[in-house]
Design an enzyme around this catalytic site. Structure first.
Site, PDB file in Angstrom:
ATOM      1  N   SER A 146       0.825  -1.202   0.000  1.00 21.19           N
ATOM      2  CA  SER A 146       0.000   0.000   0.000  1.00 21.19           C
ATOM      3  C   SER A 146       0.869   1.266   0.000  1.00 21.19           C
ATOM      4  O   SER A 146       1.618   1.486  -0.941  1.00 21.19           O
ATOM      5  CB  SER A 146      -0.967  -0.039   1.191  1.00 21.19           C
ATOM      6  OG  SER A 146      -1.988   0.916   1.051  1.00 21.19           O
ATOM      7  N   ASP A 222      -9.836  -5.558  -4.031  1.00 17.26           N
ATOM      8  CA  ASP A 222      -9.254  -4.580  -3.117  1.00 17.26           C
ATOM      9  C   ASP A 222     -10.256  -3.457  -2.868  1.00 17.26           C
ATOM     10  O   ASP A 222     -10.703  -2.792  -3.804  1.00 17.26           O
ATOM     11  CB  ASP A 222      -7.967  -4.009  -3.711  1.00 17.26           C
ATOM     12  CG  ASP A 222      -7.137  -3.232  -2.704  1.00 17.26           C
ATOM     13  OD1 ASP A 222      -7.686  -2.281  -2.093  1.00 17.26           O
ATOM     14  OD2 ASP A 222      -5.951  -3.555  -2.510  1.00 17.26           O
ATOM     15  N   HIS A 254      -7.330  -6.016   0.363  1.00 16.90           N
ATOM     16  CA  HIS A 254      -6.169  -5.194   0.718  1.00 16.90           C
ATOM     17  C   HIS A 254      -5.471  -5.670   1.998  1.00 16.90           C
ATOM     18  O   HIS A 254      -4.511  -5.049   2.434  1.00 16.90           O
ATOM     19  CB  HIS A 254      -6.640  -3.740   0.908  1.00 16.90           C
ATOM     20  CG  HIS A 254      -5.547  -2.718   0.813  1.00 16.90           C
ATOM     21  ND1 HIS A 254      -4.939  -2.389  -0.380  1.00 16.90           N
ATOM     22  CD2 HIS A 254      -4.948  -1.926   1.755  1.00 16.90           C
ATOM     23  CE1 HIS A 254      -4.035  -1.451  -0.173  1.00 16.90           C
ATOM     24  NE2 HIS A 254      -4.007  -1.153   1.114  1.00 16.90           N
TER      25      HIS A 254
END
Length: 277
Positions: A146, A222, A254
């Site tokens: 991320s 996600d 995610h």
């Protein structure tokens, strides 16, 4: 530097250490896994940069990386994601301030004094670890998740020759065009968007690229997909004919369940590049 903890893991040692950081003007904490081979001499290094709200501990305990690193005979470094301390500036939002350093050197108040995470990860922490542990700093690779995927990509392209390979799990690919980026880059670096360019992975890939293999995995489910802007990095890699792969993994989100599912492949990917150096 002080030892917080050292635990036996997969034949090696998972350590946690603190030190006074000159770059961040505060005490910083990092995790370091050394495989058993480090007893006999320096081993290659894989950096793992974590995402928003994380500390050094999240990936250290959730990513499942140590077993695969032990199998490949490589070390793992888990830096924190921001400076910490009572006198360190913060924000009420989860995506700015502590836990959200974005791996940049802030130039704007109130962030400039402490938020120098680029210098910390690129210069200070490598020097500290290289001087104190059995690691081979001529053999480095980098990955992240991320916000940390954004950091891994921008550091890899911004420091040519430093890293043998780069990978990322669900990286923020085009922060200058995302709500996970415009707010933070503006706060840390100011309104002049030309200063954001070294920290924007998709344009960096298009105009500069990486001098080695790239691996990116993102889940098709996600929940932050619109913020990641994965398509911009895919297009940039294709236009540049960048060595590597960007894979959309069906059904994954995610979370660290996603990260841990593909960690073996990422560690093996980096190990191949590291041992080829």
């Amino acid at each position: 530097m002080e030892t917080v903890a050292e635990n036996r893991a997969f034949g090696g040692v998972q350590g946690v250490y603190t030190h006074a950081s000159e770059a961040c003007a505060c005490d910083m904490t990092f995790g370091l896994f050394l495989p058993e081979e480090a007893k006999d001499g320096p081993v290659p290094v894989l950096w793992y940069l974590s995402g928003l709200t994380c500390t050094h501990e999240n990936a250290m305990t959730k990513a499942g990386a140590q077993g695969w690193a032990a199998e490949q005979g490589i070390a793992l470094i888990f830096p924190d994601t921001s400076p910490r301390g009572e006198d360190v500036a913060d924000d009420e939002a989860y995506d700015l301030g502590k836990g959200a350093g974005f791996y940049v050197n802030a130039t704007q108040e109130p962030w400039a004094k402490h938020f120098r995470m680029w210098d910390y990860v690129a210069e200070e922490l490598p020097a500290l670890i290289g001087d104190n542990f059995a690691v081979d700093m001529a053999r480095q690779a980098i990955t992240g998740h991320s916000m940390g995927g954004h950091g891994a990509l921008t550091l890899a392209m911004g420091l040519p020759g430093r890293f043998a390979s780069v990978s990322a799990f669900a990286p923020i690919c085009h922060p200058s065009q995302s709500d996970w980026g415009r707010k933070q880059l503006g706060a840390y670096l100011g309104s002049d968007e030309s200063t954001w360019a070294p920290h924007d992975a998709a344009p960096l890939m298009k105009h500069k690229g990486f001098d080695g293999p790239v691996l990116v995995d993102t889940g098709t489910d996600d929940q932050f997909g619109d913020l990641l802007k994965t398509d911009t990095l895919a297009l940039a890699m294709a236009e540049r004919r960048q060595e590597g792969a960007l894979r959309m993994q069906k059904g994954y989100d995610h979370s660290y369940f996603f990260v841990s599912s593909f960690m073996e492949e990422h560690v093996s990917f980096h190990a191949e590049a590291l041992w080829a150096r």
